[in-house]
Design a protein around this motif. Sequence first.
Motif, PDB file in Angstrom:
ATOM      1  N   ASP A   1      48.155  15.588 -52.785  1.00  0.00           N
ATOM      2  CA  ASP A   1      48.642  15.722 -54.146  1.00  0.00           C
ATOM      3  C   ASP A   1      50.143  15.483 -54.120  1.00  0.00           C
ATOM      4  O   ASP A   1      50.808  15.729 -53.112  1.00  0.00           O
ATOM      5  CB  ASP A   1      48.323  17.121 -54.685  1.00  0.00           C
ATOM      6  N   GLY A   2      50.685  15.010 -55.202  1.00  0.00           N
ATOM      7  CA  GLY A   2      52.107  14.761 -55.236  1.00  0.00           C
ATOM      8  C   GLY A   2      52.719  15.127 -56.566  1.00  0.00           C
ATOM      9  O   GLY A   2      52.081  15.012 -57.612  1.00  0.00           O
ATOM     10  N   LEU A   3      53.907  15.627 -56.538  1.00  0.00           N
ATOM     11  CA  LEU A   3      54.655  15.971 -57.738  1.00  0.00           C
ATOM     12  C   LEU A   3      56.016  15.288 -57.660  1.00  0.00           C
ATOM     13  O   LEU A   3      56.669  15.326 -56.615  1.00  0.00           O
ATOM     14  CB  LEU A   3      54.866  17.480 -57.836  1.00  0.00           C
ATOM     15  N   ILE A   4      56.420  14.668 -58.724  1.00  0.00           N
ATOM     16  CA  ILE A   4      57.749  14.061 -58.774  1.00  0.00           C
ATOM     17  C   ILE A   4      58.529  14.732 -59.891  1.00  0.00           C
ATOM     18  O   ILE A   4      58.113  14.740 -61.052  1.00  0.00           O
ATOM     19  CB  ILE A   4      57.665  12.542 -59.011  1.00  0.00           C
ATOM     20  N   GLU A   5      59.644  15.324 -59.532  1.00  0.00           N
ATOM     21  CA  GLU A   5      60.472  16.043 -60.494  1.00  0.00           C
ATOM     22  C   GLU A   5      61.844  15.377 -60.580  1.00  0.00           C
ATOM     23  O   GLU A   5      62.268  14.660 -59.666  1.00  0.00           O
ATOM     24  CB  GLU A   5      60.631  17.503 -60.057  1.00  0.00           C
ATOM     25  N   GLU A   6      62.528  15.649 -61.672  1.00  0.00           N
ATOM     26  CA  GLU A   6      63.849  15.058 -61.867  1.00  0.00           C
ATOM     27  C   GLU A   6      64.919  15.737 -61.019  1.00  0.00           C
ATOM     28  O   GLU A   6      65.964  15.161 -60.750  1.00  0.00           O
ATOM     29  CB  GLU A   6      64.242  15.133 -63.347  1.00  0.00           C
ATOM     30  N   SER A   7      64.671  16.984 -60.606  1.00  0.00           N
ATOM     31  CA  SER A   7      65.637  17.706 -59.788  1.00  0.00           C
ATOM     32  C   SER A   7      64.889  18.616 -58.832  1.00  0.00           C
ATOM     33  O   SER A   7      63.704  18.911 -59.015  1.00  0.00           O
ATOM     34  CB  SER A   7      66.589  18.544 -60.669  1.00  0.00           C
ATOM     35  N   ALA A   8      65.589  19.057 -57.807  1.00  0.00           N
ATOM     36  CA  ALA A   8      64.961  19.914 -56.802  1.00  0.00           C
ATOM     37  C   ALA A   8      64.604  21.274 -57.391  1.00  0.00           C
ATOM     38  O   ALA A   8      65.315  21.808 -58.249  1.00  0.00           O
ATOM     39  CB  ALA A   8      65.907  20.085 -55.614  1.00  0.00           C
TER      40      ALA A   8
END
Length: 445
Positions: free
Chosen positions: A23-30
């Motif tokens: 599974d993967g999550l991409i966020e704009e910031s940590a």
Amino acid sequence: TQTPLWLGARHPGELYLSAILGDGLIEESAWSRDRISEWCAGRPLSPAPPEELTFEQRLHAHPLQPRIERLTQGPFFHWFGYYDKAQVDPSGRYALSMEVSFEDRSPRADDAIGIGIVDLENGSAWREIGTSRAWSWQQGCMLQWRPGHASEVIWNDRKDGQFVMRLLDLESGEVETFNRPLYHASPDGRKFLSTDFRRIQDMRPGYGYPGIPDPNRDVLAPEDEGIWLVDLETREERLIVSMATIAAVPYPGADPENDKHYVNHVQWAPGGERFFFLDRWRSPKFGGFRTRAFTAAADGSSLRVLSDRPGLSHFTWDGDDRVLIWRGGAYRVFPDDGERREIDLLDAPDGHVSLLEGPWAVTDTYPHGPNREQRLYLWHRESHRLHFLAGLTSPPIYRGELRCDLHPRVCPGGRSVIVDSTHEGIGRQLYRVTFDALSTLDGTK
């Protein structure tokens, strides 16, 4: 984990993540630690592994109480220098030392030091046996007992405008002079490796000797200097690896028009069939110095690069087919097979490591913390259990070229080491640190 990991390509010698990404999550910031924990709590994940102990916690978890005794006295200052040569004779009675009347400046060409013997069984009585005008604070004059010859001592000196090696027979009093300076004597004591201390001094003052300029100062990689092999019986001397040959071996970021090379830290393997050395060069492209590690056969052939990765530092041979080197935050083993592999062993600060019997090693650290404490400890190389031996303070004046590293040298029998230290406030002196028999220590729990 707080240990940096490579995600993706497996960089040789580095830790990497071994997993299947489901599974993967991409966020704009940590994310913050709390948000990550909250997200993990709502998913079917395995329990987090227990936190690993830091080096400091491991270092002080199993302290020992060794006996520490000063071996030399003022008003003069005493030290031995590097850790890769025999300071104590095979009988365990006599320790070699250098003696000087100052320690607050760089040596000058006219500064002579005394060469002496400390009688460890007679109140540490001092007996002078010679002098030297070829020395540095870090490695002294390469003073040592000649391997395989219990009554012979060797060291470097200066004579008639050149650096030379002296060989003293203590029984006869006879002194022989060889036309090249010593760097490392072979395990059988029949030959030695030499390199150019004029060039070392020009490129890294404090490790070479003052008084004689480098005739190749403007040459980036000389063909007439490098590593020499000198036979103590026949006096034959041969240039077996030139700096030009070393520099011609490809390396990352090479700049042949500007990189200036020198050779340092040469050491025979225990069996005398191969030797190790560092190629260092000043790189205008990257700024400062860069380093790579080599090995070669005893005649200079079969040249191999062990590593050209950043962070290479102190080392010792671990048998005849691999070298133990501190690189980039850890002690690592480098097999001498030409494959440029490295195996992580112990995350620890940089230090000067020597092997004891079986899986044991002894090493030290540079000054640490507000008290500038230099730590001395034993390391069980199979379990990685550490035994703290001593923390010896180093006053702030001992920095840079003038620093006084512990450089622990193993005494015969492997139950004690001798160090150079300034912790008593009386200048650099020799101290013997004696610990329990290794057979009584449990390195597995």
